[in-house]
Design a protein around this motif. Structure first.
Motif, PDB file in Angstrom:
ATOM      1  N   UNK A   1      76.739  40.984   9.024  1.00 54.22           N
ATOM      2  CA  UNK A   1      77.384  41.393   7.781  1.00 54.22           C
ATOM      3  C   UNK A   1      78.887  41.592   7.957  1.00 54.22           C
TER       4      UNK A   1
ATOM      5  N   UNK B   1      68.808  35.300  22.193  1.00 54.44           N
ATOM      6  CA  UNK B   1      67.438  35.125  21.721  1.00 54.44           C
ATOM      7  C   UNK B   1      67.059  33.639  21.660  1.00 54.44           C
TER       8      UNK B   1
ATOM      9  N   UNK C   1      64.756  33.323   5.896  1.00 56.43           N
ATOM     10  CA  UNK C   1      65.340  32.164   6.577  1.00 56.43           C
ATOM     11  C   UNK C   1      65.622  32.449   8.049  1.00 56.43           C
ATOM     12  N   UNK C   2      65.927  33.706   8.387  1.00 55.06           N
ATOM     13  CA  UNK C   2      66.216  34.026   9.785  1.00 55.06           C
ATOM     14  C   UNK C   2      64.983  33.781  10.655  1.00 55.06           C
TER      15      UNK C   2
ATOM     16  N   UNK D   1      69.857  42.267  11.522  1.00 56.60           N
ATOM     17  CA  UNK D   1      69.715  43.446  12.375  1.00 56.60           C
ATOM     18  C   UNK D   1      69.891  43.133  13.857  1.00 56.60           C
TER      19      UNK D   1
ATOM     20  N   UNK E   1      78.098  51.142   7.627  1.00 54.60           N
ATOM     21  CA  UNK E   1      79.328  50.646   7.003  1.00 54.60           C
ATOM     22  C   UNK E   1      79.491  51.222   5.615  1.00 54.60           C
TER      23      UNK E   1
ATOM     24  N   UNK F   1      59.163  35.977   6.404  1.00 53.83           N
ATOM     25  CA  UNK F   1      59.332  34.883   5.447  1.00 53.83           C
ATOM     26  C   UNK F   1      60.802  34.629   5.144  1.00 53.83           C
TER      27      UNK F   1
ATOM     28  N   UNK G   1      69.384  52.575  12.820  1.00 56.53           N
ATOM     29  CA  UNK G   1      68.579  51.366  12.974  1.00 56.53           C
ATOM     30  C   UNK G   1      69.101  50.211  12.135  1.00 56.53           C
ATOM     31  N   UNK G   2      69.851  50.472  11.098  1.00 56.23           N
ATOM     32  CA  UNK G   2      70.396  49.388  10.285  1.00 56.23           C
ATOM     33  C   UNK G   2      71.912  49.529  10.211  1.00 56.23           C
ATOM     34  N   UNK G   3      72.637  48.696  10.945  1.00 55.82           N
ATOM     35  CA  UNK G   3      74.091  48.847  11.018  1.00 55.82           C
ATOM     36  C   UNK G   3      74.776  48.698   9.665  1.00 55.82           C
ATOM     37  N   UNK G   4      74.118  48.033   8.702  1.00 54.12           N
ATOM     38  CA  UNK G   4      74.751  47.835   7.395  1.00 54.12           C
ATOM     39  C   UNK G   4      74.908  49.144   6.635  1.00 54.12           C
TER      40      UNK G   4
ATOM     41  N   UNK H   1      62.342  45.668  14.577  1.00 59.57           N
ATOM     42  CA  UNK H   1      63.431  46.499  14.070  1.00 59.57           C
ATOM     43  C   UNK H   1      63.459  46.502  12.541  1.00 59.57           C
ATOM     44  N   UNK H   2      63.102  45.351  11.944  1.00 61.07           N
ATOM     45  CA  UNK H   2      63.066  45.285  10.478  1.00 61.07           C
ATOM     46  C   UNK H   2      62.003  46.214   9.913  1.00 61.07           C
TER      47      UNK H   2
ATOM     48  N   UNK I   1      61.722  40.349  17.250  1.00 59.87           N
ATOM     49  CA  UNK I   1      62.819  40.621  16.317  1.00 59.87           C
ATOM     50  C   UNK I   1      62.365  41.353  15.055  1.00 59.87           C
TER      51      UNK I   1
ATOM     52  N   UNK J   1      71.975  33.017   5.605  1.00 62.90           N
ATOM     53  CA  UNK J   1      70.953  34.044   5.826  1.00 62.90           C
ATOM     54  C   UNK J   1      70.026  33.660   6.975  1.00 62.90           C
ATOM     55  N   UNK J   2      70.341  32.560   7.666  1.00 63.34           N
ATOM     56  CA  UNK J   2      69.544  32.210   8.851  1.00 63.34           C
ATOM     57  C   UNK J   2      69.843  33.148  10.011  1.00 63.34           C
ATOM     58  N   UNK J   3      70.902  33.925   9.884  1.00 60.38           N
ATOM     59  CA  UNK J   3      71.196  34.911  10.930  1.00 60.38           C
ATOM     60  C   UNK J   3      70.410  36.188  10.628  1.00 60.38           C
TER      61      UNK J   3
ATOM     62  N   UNK K   1      60.694  39.989   6.494  1.00 62.41           N
ATOM     63  CA  UNK K   1      61.440  39.343   7.583  1.00 62.41           C
ATOM     64  C   UNK K   1      60.777  38.037   7.991  1.00 62.41           C
TER      65      UNK K   1
END
Lengths: 243, 329
Positions: free
Chosen positions: A130, A100, B223-224, A91, B325, B221, B319-322, B245-246, B242, A86-88, B219
């Motif tokens: 994903x 980045x 891990x990303x 979005x 899908x 908080x 805005x959210x590619x997920x 967008x979230x 970054x 989940x470090x990626x 976002x």
């Protein structure tokens, strides 16, 4: 040289005494070699990475000294490939994320050139996180760390969830990076593969370093290891056909 | 990337096909059950001048003797050929009443839509970027107060302070009193728009603040974000780079889907500010038991809200590619 001197990490807790998770840890990792850290789950391996990279939670008290090439670690001087997938950023495409991380270090990086070094197709740059398998995501994560171009790399469980061939490939790549002059710190459960590329390996038990031995000691029945815990950890890998 | 768009539009078109008749039946039932006599409402204060024979004549002219289901059937057949009937309160075709008043309403709701979006997301982003510090606490406090404040009451306060007390802005209407719309230019209209727009915006701001803040904090908080921070990313860069967008995806979705609430809020605000839009017409139509106009406005609003929801779905997927899908599967 990356030097960790008597590193102690404690977590302050509400309504409970603080919890010591690393105590008096010493570590020395030279440039140009892979240095390994292994130990049972919960021994504090990933916390060493977080302490060096400066990403410990806010309730952590840190004492001891960390020196990178003789100076305190500067942000961006060390690249960290975290354990969690989940470090990626969900979005952003893999390529955008590589760009980045390169931009954070004021450099440019061509994802199409970087990804094949990790055994990924250049087209993975256009993929969203994903859409990646676990193994691909792990390598994409490593790619973001490499994109910073930092001279030091900490890889936290770089082979977890990978098939044998991909795991070999990643470990070999880390070995290559080291021989290219990077300082590489690898945290891994995968002792046999780690021993194949590492110079020295430190065995961690409940927040303390119990033994630091050359990688060559991790062979056969582990008779070259001094501490019983280190020997048991090695024997548990079940790589010695004679035992 | 956009392979989901056509199936989505097709599904929504089918949904609209059964939603419109269903809504018409429901609305007509409610209107016919309303305890207001349209003839009485029409006659109003002239009650002494209008005798029983004239009442019967009016009732007959409007076709009120027929049972409700016959009246509905007649209305539905005409509606399908594009004729929504005549408004009895405005003495004009429903389509024309709506067309006359729609621009005023869309100016009000559109301006409020933009204002609340800009304010809501900006405040939400600032609160998240400074979470736990005083700007965050103040903004969250404002959001709670706004969420608890009815739009019409804010409207009355605005009139009391800025129109009556300070005299900065006009208290009512879309144009200066005594002038007709055609002879007023944009500069004269704008001051009239300010207070109503603020009053309508109130409904939309606090959900946006809280949604934007929540998503951005999630976002920041994650891990990303930690991964980026470990390599030198500064908190503000994370929030407005970054993190944008979230936060913006859900914000746009929430705001478009909430367009109906803005429209609802505008009914009350138009009454408070005597704004010559659809909201005011709705109130008059309801008090006059003006079934054709009520049906017309309700169906127009339904399509408006439906379009807002559809745009929200499209925006969310872009805005959210997920999400794209999921729709394909």
């Amino acid at each position: 040289m990356l030097v960790v001197k008597s590193l102690t990490v404690r977590f302050r807790r509400h309504g409970a005494p603080s919890l010591t998770v690393l105590e008096g840890l010493d570590l020395a990792a030279p440039r140009g070699a892979v240095t390994g850290i292994c130990g049972a789950s919960g021994a504090g391996k990933s916390l060493i990475a977080a302490a060096i990279a400066g990403t410990l939670p806010r309730n952590a008290d840190v004492s001891g000294r960390i020196l990178v090439d003789g100076a305190p670690p500067s942000r961006g001087g060390i690249a960290l490939a975290p354990q969690g997938l989940d470090a990626l950023d969900p979005l952003a495409t893999v390529g955008a994320q590589i760009a980045r991380f390169a931009r954070l270090a004021d450099r440019t990086e061509d994802p199409a050139a970087l990804l094949p070094r990790l055994g990924l197709a250049p087209t993975v740059a256009q993929a969203w996180p994903h859409e990646l398998s676990g193994g691909m995501a792990r390598r994409a994560c490593l790619a973001t760390a490499l994109a910073t171009g930092a001279g030091w790399l900490i890889a936290d469980e770089p082979t977890a969830g990978l098939d044998a061939a991909a795991a070999e490939r990643i470990m070999a790549l880390l070995g290559t990076l080291a021989s290219d002059g990077y300082g590489v710190l690898v945290i891994s459960h995968d002792l046999p593969r780690l021993a194949a590329v590492a110079g020295e390996i430190t065995v961690l038990q409940e927040g303390c370093a119990v033994e630091t031995a050359p990688a060559s000691a991790f062979r056969g029945n582990g008779e070259a290891l001094r501490k019983p815990f280190a020997r048991r950890l090695w024997q548990a890998q079940n790589v010695c056909p004679a035992c | 990337m956009t392979g989901w768009l056509l199936p989505l539009l097709r599904d929504r078109a089918i949904r609209l096909l059964w939603l419109l008749p269903l809504a018409s039946v429901g609305l007509f039932t409610l209107v016919s059950l309303a305890p207001i006599d349209p003839v009485q409402a029409y006659v109003g204060a002239r009650v002494a001048l209008v005798g029983p024979e004239q009442r019967e004549a009016i009732s007959a002219a409007w076709g009120l003797e027929a049972p409700a289901y016959e009246r509905f059937w007649l209305w539905a057949r005409n509606a399908m050929s594009g004729d929504l009937g005549d408004s009895i309160t405005f003495n004009a075709p429903v389509v024309q009443v709506i067309a006359d008043r729609f621009p005023a309403s869309i100016a009000l709701v559109g301006a409020a839509f933009i204002l609340s979006f800009v304010l809501g997301t900006a405040l939400g982003l600032i609160a998240a970027a400074r979470r736990g510090c005083w700007p965050d606490r103040i903004i969250r406090g404002v959001a709670v107060v706004l969420a608890a404040s009815p739009g019409f009451w804010i409207g009355l306060l605005l009139i009391a302070v800025f129109a009556v007390g300070l005299g900065w802005l006009p208290p009512c209407c879309a144009t200066p009193p005594g002038m007709i719309a055609d002879e007023v230019d944009l500069a004269a209209r704008l001051p009239h728009l300010v207070l109503p727009v603020i009053a309508v915006s109130v409904v939309g701001i606090s959900p946006l603040i809280l949604h934007t803040r929540q998503r951005l904090v999630a976002f920041l908080e994650s891990p990303a974000a930690t991964h980026l921070a470990a390599h030198g990313a500064r908190p503000l860069w994370l929030a407005f780079g970054p993190g944008m967008r979230h936060a913006m995806g859900p914000a746009i979705t929430v705001h478009l889907a909430g367009a109906g609430e803005l429209f609802g809020g505008s009914v009350l605000a138009e009454a408070v500010f005597a704004w010559p839009g659809l909201g005011q017409a709705t109130v008059r139509a309801a008090l006059g038991a003006d079934a054709p106009l009520l049906m017309g406005i309700a169906l127009a609003t339904l399509i408006f809200v439906f379009a807002g929801n559809l745009l929200a779905d499209i925006a969310a997927r872009l805005l959210d590619p997920r999400l794209g899908t999921e729709a394909r599967q």
